[in-house]
Design a protein around this motif. Sequence first.
Motif, PDB file in Angstrom:
ATOM      1  N   ALA A  48       3.410  28.333  17.538  1.00 40.18           N
ATOM      2  CA  ALA A  48       2.828  29.846  17.858  1.00 40.18           C
ATOM      3  C   ALA A  48       2.829  30.401  16.425  1.00 40.18           C
ATOM      4  O   ALA A  48       1.726  30.965  15.953  1.00 40.18           O
ATOM      5  N   GLU A  49       3.773  30.367  15.948  1.00 37.44           N
ATOM      6  CA  GLU A  49       4.014  30.859  14.172  1.00 37.44           C
ATOM      7  C   GLU A  49       2.799  30.210  13.395  1.00 37.44           C
ATOM      8  O   GLU A  49       2.260  30.802  12.689  1.00 37.44           O
ATOM      9  N   GLY A  50       3.037  28.668  13.237  1.00 34.46           N
ATOM     10  CA  GLY A  50       2.159  28.184  12.525  1.00 34.46           C
ATOM     11  C   GLY A  50       0.495  28.470  12.835  1.00 34.46           C
ATOM     12  O   GLY A  50      -0.353  28.561  11.913  1.00 34.46           O
ATOM     13  N   SER A  51       0.209  28.609  14.106  1.00 32.99           N
ATOM     14  CA  SER A  51      -0.803  28.969  14.407  1.00 32.99           C
ATOM     15  C   SER A  51      -1.471  30.246  13.794  1.00 32.99           C
ATOM     16  O   SER A  51      -2.404  30.418  13.233  1.00 32.99           O
ATOM     17  N   LYS A  52      -0.385  31.099  13.503  1.00 30.83           N
ATOM     18  CA  LYS A  52      -0.848  32.432  13.151  1.00 30.83           C
ATOM     19  C   LYS A  52      -1.140  32.455  11.717  1.00 30.83           C
ATOM     20  O   LYS A  52      -1.796  33.114  11.007  1.00 30.83           O
ATOM     21  N   LEU A  53      -0.163  31.753  11.174  1.00 31.55           N
ATOM     22  CA  LEU A  53      -0.169  31.636   9.647  1.00 31.55           C
ATOM     23  C   LEU A  53      -1.494  30.834   9.382  1.00 31.55           C
ATOM     24  O   LEU A  53      -2.111  31.239   8.286  1.00 31.55           O
ATOM     25  N   PHE A  54      -1.937  29.855  10.071  1.00 30.93           N
ATOM     26  CA  PHE A  54      -3.232  29.237   9.617  1.00 30.93           C
ATOM     27  C   PHE A  54      -4.148  30.220   9.757  1.00 30.93           C
ATOM     28  O   PHE A  54      -5.264  30.133   8.983  1.00 30.93           O
ATOM     29  N   ASP A  55      -4.286  31.071  10.763  1.00 25.92           N
ATOM     30  CA  ASP A  55      -5.426  31.973  10.744  1.00 25.92           C
ATOM     31  C   ASP A  55      -5.548  32.839   9.581  1.00 25.92           C
ATOM     32  O   ASP A  55      -6.519  33.170   9.183  1.00 25.92           O
ATOM     33  N   ALA A  56      -4.182  33.304   9.136  1.00 23.36           N
ATOM     34  CA  ALA A  56      -4.026  33.970   7.691  1.00 23.36           C
ATOM     35  C   ALA A  56      -4.527  33.403   6.718  1.00 23.36           C
ATOM     36  O   ALA A  56      -5.174  33.724   5.824  1.00 23.36           O
ATOM     37  N   ILE A  57      -4.462  31.843   6.598  1.00 24.38           N
ATOM     38  CA  ILE A  57      -4.806  31.097   5.564  1.00 24.38           C
ATOM     39  C   ILE A  57      -6.167  31.243   5.357  1.00 24.38           C
ATOM     40  O   ILE A  57      -6.952  31.392   4.393  1.00 24.38           O
ATOM     41  N   CYS A  58      -7.165  31.265   6.411  1.00 27.41           N
ATOM     42  CA  CYS A  58      -8.443  31.196   6.783  1.00 27.41           C
ATOM     43  C   CYS A  58      -8.934  32.341   6.114  1.00 27.41           C
ATOM     44  O   CYS A  58     -10.133  32.591   5.774  1.00 27.41           O
ATOM     45  N   GLU A  59      -8.228  33.515   5.942  1.00 27.73           N
ATOM     46  CA  GLU A  59      -8.601  34.783   5.484  1.00 27.73           C
ATOM     47  C   GLU A  59      -8.421  35.003   3.980  1.00 27.73           C
ATOM     48  O   GLU A  59      -8.851  35.923   3.184  1.00 27.73           O
ATOM     49  N   LEU A  60      -7.573  33.898   3.281  1.00 29.23           N
ATOM     50  CA  LEU A  60      -7.411  34.036   1.916  1.00 29.23           C
ATOM     51  C   LEU A  60      -8.531  33.871   0.909  1.00 29.23           C
ATOM     52  O   LEU A  60      -9.453  33.204   1.224  1.00 29.23           O
ATOM     53  N   PRO A  61      -8.460  34.500  -0.020  1.00 25.28           N
ATOM     54  CA  PRO A  61      -9.817  34.595  -0.917  1.00 25.28           C
ATOM     55  C   PRO A  61      -9.831  33.049  -1.730  1.00 25.28           C
ATOM     56  O   PRO A  61     -10.969  32.595  -1.848  1.00 25.28           O
ATOM     57  N   GLU A  62      -8.656  32.625  -1.848  1.00 24.29           N
ATOM     58  CA  GLU A  62      -8.701  31.396  -2.405  1.00 24.29           C
ATOM     59  C   GLU A  62      -9.043  30.130  -1.464  1.00 24.29           C
ATOM     60  O   GLU A  62      -9.457  28.934  -1.654  1.00 24.29           O
ATOM     61  N   TYR A  63      -8.897  30.094  -0.203  1.00 17.12           N
ATOM     62  CA  TYR A  63      -9.169  29.411   0.962  1.00 17.12           C
ATOM     63  C   TYR A  63     -10.791  29.294   1.342  1.00 17.12           C
ATOM     64  O   TYR A  63     -11.067  30.044   2.273  1.00 17.12           O
ATOM     65  N   TYR A  64     -11.708  28.625   0.653  1.00 17.56           N
ATOM     66  CA  TYR A  64     -13.021  28.946   0.655  1.00 17.56           C
ATOM     67  C   TYR A  64     -13.516  27.913   2.024  1.00 17.56           C
ATOM     68  O   TYR A  64     -14.597  28.373   2.445  1.00 17.56           O
ATOM     69  N   PRO A  65     -12.814  26.816   2.609  1.00 14.01           N
ATOM     70  CA  PRO A  65     -13.619  26.304   3.520  1.00 14.01           C
ATOM     71  C   PRO A  65     -14.015  26.979   4.875  1.00 14.01           C
ATOM     72  O   PRO A  65     -15.056  26.846   5.140  1.00 14.01           O
ATOM     73  N   THR A  66     -13.029  27.817   5.419  1.00 15.70           N
ATOM     74  CA  THR A  66     -13.639  28.484   6.392  1.00 15.70           C
ATOM     75  C   THR A  66     -14.671  29.339   6.461  1.00 15.70           C
ATOM     76  O   THR A  66     -15.747  29.288   7.030  1.00 15.70           O
ATOM     77  N   ARG A  67     -14.638  30.327   5.520  1.00 15.14           N
ATOM     78  CA  ARG A  67     -15.882  31.251   5.447  1.00 15.14           C
ATOM     79  C   ARG A  67     -16.939  30.427   5.008  1.00 15.14           C
ATOM     80  O   ARG A  67     -18.108  30.892   5.320  1.00 15.14           O
ATOM     81  N   THR A  68     -17.046  29.306   4.252  1.00 13.96           N
ATOM     82  CA  THR A  68     -18.068  28.629   3.665  1.00 13.96           C
ATOM     83  C   THR A  68     -18.787  28.000   4.955  1.00 13.96           C
ATOM     84  O   THR A  68     -19.815  28.133   5.073  1.00 13.96           O
TER      85      THR A  68
END
Length: 327
Positions: A48-68
């Motif tokens: 559960a905690e890791g899934s939340k952190l992954f969702d936070a990764i997807c919002e990071l400015p450096e992490y381009y894959p999700t938004r792209t």
Amino acid sequence: MISLTDPTTANPIYFHDYHPTPSDLRAEVLAGLGKPRKQLSPKLFYDAEGSKLFDAICELPEYYPTRTEIAILREHGAEMAQHLGREALLVELGSGSSLKIRVLLEALQPAVYMPVDISSEHLQQSAKALAATFPRLEVHAVCADYSTPFELPVDNHEHPRAAFFPGSSIGNFEPADAEELLRRVGAILCVDGRLLIGVDLIKDPARLELAYNDAAGVTAAFNMNLLSRINRELDGGFDLSRFRHEAFFNAEQSRIEMHLLSTCDQQVGVAGEIFAFHEGETIHTECSHKYSVDGFHALAARAGFQPEQVWTDPQQLFSVHCLVYRP
Ligand code: AVJ
């Protein structure tokens, strides 16, 4: 099968639990830490905690894959829907929060949506939330580990089948394992079934490395959570201050590698066993393979898939492929 149907929504939601983790976690962790080069599977990140952190990764400015990828889906969703066809049984592998499929559902109009995810609570919440916004959709949530063989909880072919495998999660697999996974997806889809799959592209290593070493330290927390999870669930004795996050691009194998590095010589107890770490020794926790369009097509072809269309963003950071299964 459990029906999760909420009295406030009209559409049926079914939950099929194949219990992917409880029995395996201890054996997997002990086997991985027992190897000469210690290694743990990235699927273990997603409690559960890791899934939340992954969702936070997807919002990071450096992490381009999700938004792209989402931008590509928004831009070309109508065309993708034409390839996949309406009234499909749409299986999503690793559905997480089911955010990406929301972009496509309006255009796709599937008869049945079948999200498959390893994280039970996250899956149930996401399935309910999705069913509430798409009240005509029949939802079958399947809690399973898609990296191992499993059967769909339906055996009829009333609807043409399609699969959605976003996020470049295919990158987590060694090329030979990726090929085998695609072959199993093909077997689920049957001949002429379409696979819509997101694949991260090879690019400037500096840009890649930044995406896995964000300034806010969220990726580090995501990686380190694996140790916390082992402490919580397997009576582990990891001292988190004696490990640190490491991520780098391995050019030879065209992949980002994530590791947890021991900052000193130490011994750690896990589930009653003792593991020794040297200073600088790592636990390899993730590979994230990066492909060229042609390189990925070659891999898909070995698994019986022919390329139909590929969409990318203007900077060529990420690709979304429509493949057809014709073994
Ligand atoms: C999208 C799940 C494959 O490799 O980019 C993000 C997960 N790991 N940051 C990826 C991940 C570290 C990821 N997957």
